[in-house]
Design a protein around this motif. Structure first.
Motif, PDB file in Angstrom:
ATOM      1  N   LYS A  64       0.824  -1.209   0.000  1.00  0.00           N
ATOM      2  CA  LYS A  64       0.000   0.000   0.000  1.00  0.00           C
ATOM      3  C   LYS A  64       0.860   1.262   0.000  1.00  0.00           C
ATOM      4  O   LYS A  64       0.529   2.257  -0.645  1.00  0.00           O
ATOM      5  CB  LYS A  64      -0.937  -0.015   1.209  1.00  0.00           C
ATOM      6  CG  LYS A  64      -2.022  -1.083   1.138  1.00  0.00           C
ATOM      7  CD  LYS A  64      -2.925  -1.041   2.353  1.00  0.00           C
ATOM      8  CE  LYS A  64      -4.004  -2.100   2.271  1.00  0.00           C
ATOM      9  NZ  LYS A  64      -4.900  -2.088   3.459  1.00  0.00           N
TER      10      LYS A  64
ATOM     11  N   GLN B  88      -0.607   4.793  -0.669  1.00  0.00           N
ATOM     12  CA  GLN B  88      -1.658   4.777   0.344  1.00  0.00           C
ATOM     13  C   GLN B  88      -1.048   4.852   1.740  1.00  0.00           C
ATOM     14  O   GLN B  88      -0.001   4.259   2.006  1.00  0.00           O
ATOM     15  CB  GLN B  88      -2.518   3.518   0.215  1.00  0.00           C
ATOM     16  CG  GLN B  88      -3.201   3.360  -1.128  1.00  0.00           C
ATOM     17  CD  GLN B  88      -4.052   2.099  -1.180  1.00  0.00           C
ATOM     18  OE1 GLN B  88      -4.392   1.513  -0.164  1.00  0.00           O
ATOM     19  NE2 GLN B  88      -4.400   1.681  -2.392  1.00  0.00           N
ATOM     20  N   LYS B  89      -1.725   5.587   2.614  1.00  0.00           N
ATOM     21  CA  LYS B  89      -1.254   5.731   3.987  1.00  0.00           C
ATOM     22  C   LYS B  89      -1.980   4.748   4.903  1.00  0.00           C
ATOM     23  O   LYS B  89      -3.127   4.392   4.661  1.00  0.00           O
ATOM     24  CB  LYS B  89      -1.489   7.163   4.478  1.00  0.00           C
ATOM     25  CG  LYS B  89      -0.669   8.223   3.743  1.00  0.00           C
ATOM     26  CD  LYS B  89      -0.927   9.596   4.350  1.00  0.00           C
ATOM     27  CE  LYS B  89      -0.088  10.667   3.643  1.00  0.00           C
ATOM     28  NZ  LYS B  89      -0.319  12.018   4.230  1.00  0.00           N
TER      29      LYS B  89
END
Length: 275
Positions: A31, A36-37
């Motif tokens: 991720k 993406q965090k």
């Protein structure tokens, strides 16, 4: 940070937790490479369970009941990681929840253990009485619903009988039929009263007999269809909904299983050590 949850085969065990952490850490790497965090969450720990909330909206993302939590551990090699295993209420699968925190990892793990002990004590002290009361209320509610349904059916039957009686009274007597002779009357043109068979020989104006008058009895009062009156305090334990008893059995089983707290050395591979 909430790394997520993944299904595990066993409700507890170091190997089970280690595989779950490795799997979710690898998913976090993917991720991150995609931009993406890892989401941040807020934990609320009480004697009722562990709630995972959104820190901004306070929306509950996961609600893990305490008696369903069977294992809780923190990682000695990576002091940012702690996990717990909880049985899902819908699918009955065991899920491992993994978190990454800069501080308070050990304190959070111990707090879950303390909450479990307090919940178990409360269940032993007052759980029996409260459970019995809830079972009685649930049984009465179920019985009331059954009686309301039965009452509606009886009303429909009574309405049908009344309609049939009205149709019978409307029809005139057939041609050539002999009209029964009316009884003698007094000087006021009144029919004398007979206590033996009241209104048994008195025809109506159209020649039909009125419906018989139900006789009185000293036995238990019954309705038109012979049903006994409902006593809300005579329903047995068999009337209780099965889901109430299953939940009580599940709570007892969960508390008897206990909660396992471990400071586990996960022995993560080099890929995980860079997280």
């Amino acid at each position: 940070q909430f790394l997520g949850s993944t299904e595990v085969e066993q409700p507890k065990g170091t190997e089970v937790v280690r595989d779950a952490v490795r799997k979710l850490k690898f998913a976090r790497h993917i991720k991150k490479s995609e931009g993406q965090k890892t989401p941040k969450v807020e934990l609320q720990i009480s004697i009722y369970g562990v709630k995972i909330l959104d820190p901004k909206t306070k929306e509950v993302q996961h609600n893990c009941q305490l008696h369903r939590i069977s294992f809780c551990a923190d990682d000695k090699t990576d002091k940012r990681i702690f996990t717990f295993i909880c049985k899902d209420s819908e699918s009955n699968k065991h899920l491992c929840y993994v978190f990454d925190s800069e501080k308070c990892v050990k304190e959070i793990t111990l707090t879950i253990g303390q909450a479990f002990d307090l919940a178990y004590r409360k269940f032993l002290e007052s759980g029996g009485k409260d459970v019995e009361t809830r079972k009685q209320i649930a049984g009465l509610q179920k019985r009331i619903q059954e009686l309301e349904t039965e009452n509606a059916e009886l009303k429909n039957k009574v309405q049908d009988l009344e309609n049939q009686l009205r149709i019978t009274q409307v029809h005139a007597p057939p041609a050539g039929s002999v009209t029964p002779k009316s009884p003698s009357t007094d000087i006021f043109d009144m029919v004398p009263f007979s206590p033996i068979s009241p209104q048994s020989s008195t025809p109506t104006r159209n020649g039909t007999q009125p419906p018989p008058v139900p006789s009185r009895s000293t036995e238990i009062k019954r309705d038109l269809f012979g049903a006994e009156p409902f006593d809300p305090f005579s329903c047995g334990a068999g009337d209780f909904p099965p889901d109430i008893q299953s939940k009580l059995d599940e709570m007892q089983e969960g508390f008897k299983m206990g909660l396992t707290l471990e400071g586990t050395v996960f022995c993560l591979d080099p890929l995980d050590s860079r997280c």
